[in-house]
Design an enzyme around this catalytic site. Structure first.
Site, PDB file in Angstrom:
ATOM      1  CG  ASP A  80     -33.108  12.617  11.102  1.00 15.93           C
ATOM      2  OD1 ASP A  80     -33.388  13.279  10.080  1.00 15.93           O
ATOM      3  OD2 ASP A  80     -32.951  13.136  12.223  1.00 15.93           O
ATOM      4  CD  GLU A 145     -35.873  18.252  11.574  1.00 20.42           C
ATOM      5  OE1 GLU A 145     -36.441  19.296  11.941  1.00 20.42           O
ATOM      6  OE2 GLU A 145     -36.240  17.109  11.951  1.00 20.42           O
TER       7      GLU A 145
END
EC number: 3.5.1.14
Length: 399
Positions: A80, A145
């Site tokens: 991400d 994350e």
């Protein structure tokens, strides 16, 4: 056309960067498909685990070692990336444009898609040259994350699937260095995000009432700012890095119903990052004292309240560190050993007893994590693959 565009590793890197795995509401399927193709081309085992939901997968590429009973090595990265203000970019943030100086512009070029594909670039070299290792290597690509890893690594480390990986050591992201030296991180500060709830006497905005939320909020802010300034002075006077001190920043204040009504309640969010030398019980008691001394009717609740996690040892007692440092010395690289200023998934690995080092093989570069026009030089990227070609064998061949 840039001289770098035909390079195989640069092509793979740019393909990954073009996947807009950007918050919020990420569709991870294109990342999973990309990584599945990489696993097939490299002859690696491919697996997807979903510790919370199928929409937030953990992708695992595995190369089984000659002695799979030895604890394995995990090369971790996250899929991400953070949102962009596209109007402030000079290049499309997911086009992965490369200019004539070799600068590759894309969200995730530094944080941290580069590291994920650099791992794969090193493994590609080993595979093609029929190099084998004693220990099993897992490349993990995790979700979420950038928003705390709550539905990613935080939950994954407690699953049977994770425990079956038999991990002995982890490499994860660090931060680019603006100098010739590289930054290496062995620990993280504990994140405490605290919402203070301030209650007081309500009334008409034209009055001078006592015990209002504004008075109490001011008292509380003054105490937080006094503590903050003391940490600023400590950092400056002792030449500390930001990770060596406790930071505190007010991030949200909300409340009130109308411009001429004194509210009965205000809420304030404060982001604390507790240094390694902070006693957690003592600091929590300090927060309670601040509330009591600022006026009646002040309390707080936790948004994040992370425990103290032991740092990874960086001495001869840690064979993985010895192997990592041996690699750095072989390459003739300069390093600075520091406490990571923010938060990475390494904290969850350290939290279950796995030593972890944060290291991004990026030096002589502007630090553009989460910034506009994030880019990485092609030559720096390729140099990073060369660095991993030394680090990975030294760690994966440990007895």
């Amino acid at each position: 056309m840039s001289a770098w565009e035909d390079n195989e590793e640069i092509k793979i890197f740019r393909e990954y960067l073009r996947i807009p795995s950007v918050h919020p509401n990420i569709d991870y399927k294109p990342c999973v498909d990309f990584l599945r193709r990489q696993a097939t081309e490299l002859g690696l085992d491919f697996k997807v685990e979903c510790p919370v939901t199928e929409k937030k997968p953990v992708v695992i590429l595995t190369w089984v070692g000659t002695d799979p009973n030895l604890p394995s090595i995990v090369l971790n990265s996250h899929m991400d990336v953070v949102p962009v203000y596209e109007n402030l970019w000079t290049h499309k943030p997911f086009a992965a444009d490369i200019d004539d100086q070799g600068r590759i512009y894309a969200r995730g070029s530094q944080d941290m898609k580069s590291i994920g594909t650099q791992y794969l670039g090193a493994l590609r070299y080993f595979k093609r040259n029929k190099i084998q290792f004693k220990r099993t290597i897992h490349c993990t690509f995790v979700p979420e994350e950038e928003i705390g890893g709550v539905d990613g690594m935080r939950e994954f480390v407690h699953t049977k699937a994770f425990k079956s990986l038999n991990i002995g050591f982890s490499l994860d992201e660090g931060i680019p260095s603006t100098t010739n030296d590289f930054l290496v991180f062995y620990a993280e500060r504990s994140i405490w995000q605290v919402q203070f709830i301030i209650t007081g006497n309500a009334g008409h905005g034209s009055m001078l009432l006592k015990g209002t939320v504004g008075e109490k909020l001011t008292n509380l802010i003054n105490k937080i700012m006094e503590f903050r300034q003391a940490e600023v002075l400590r950092m400056e006077s002792q030449n500390f890095y930001i990770g060596d001190v406790t930071t505190s920043n007010i991030t949200i204040i909300n409340g009130g119903v109308q411009s001429n009504v004194i509210p009965s309640e205000l809420k304030m969010m404060v982001d604390f990052r507790l240094a390694l030398d902070i006693d957690h019980t003592e600091f929590e008691n300090r927060l309670k004292r601040w509330c009591e001394e600022s006026g009646e009717g002040i309390s707080f609740v936790w948004d994040q309240h992370q425990p103290k996690i032991a740092p990874t040892k960086t001495d001869d007692s840690n064979i993985y560190w010895v192997a990592f440092k041996k690699s750095i010395d072989q390459l003739g690289l300069g390093i600075k050993l520091e406490v990571f200023p923010g938060g990475t998934d390494s904290r969850y690995l350290r939290g279950v007893g796995i030593p972890a080092i944060g290291f991004s093989p990026i030096n002589n570069s502007p630090m553009l994590l989460h910034d506009n026009d994030e880019f990485l030089q092609a030559d720096i990227y390729l140099k990073g693959i060369e660095i991993y070609k030394t680090i990975i064998p030294n760690i994966a061949n440990l007895d």
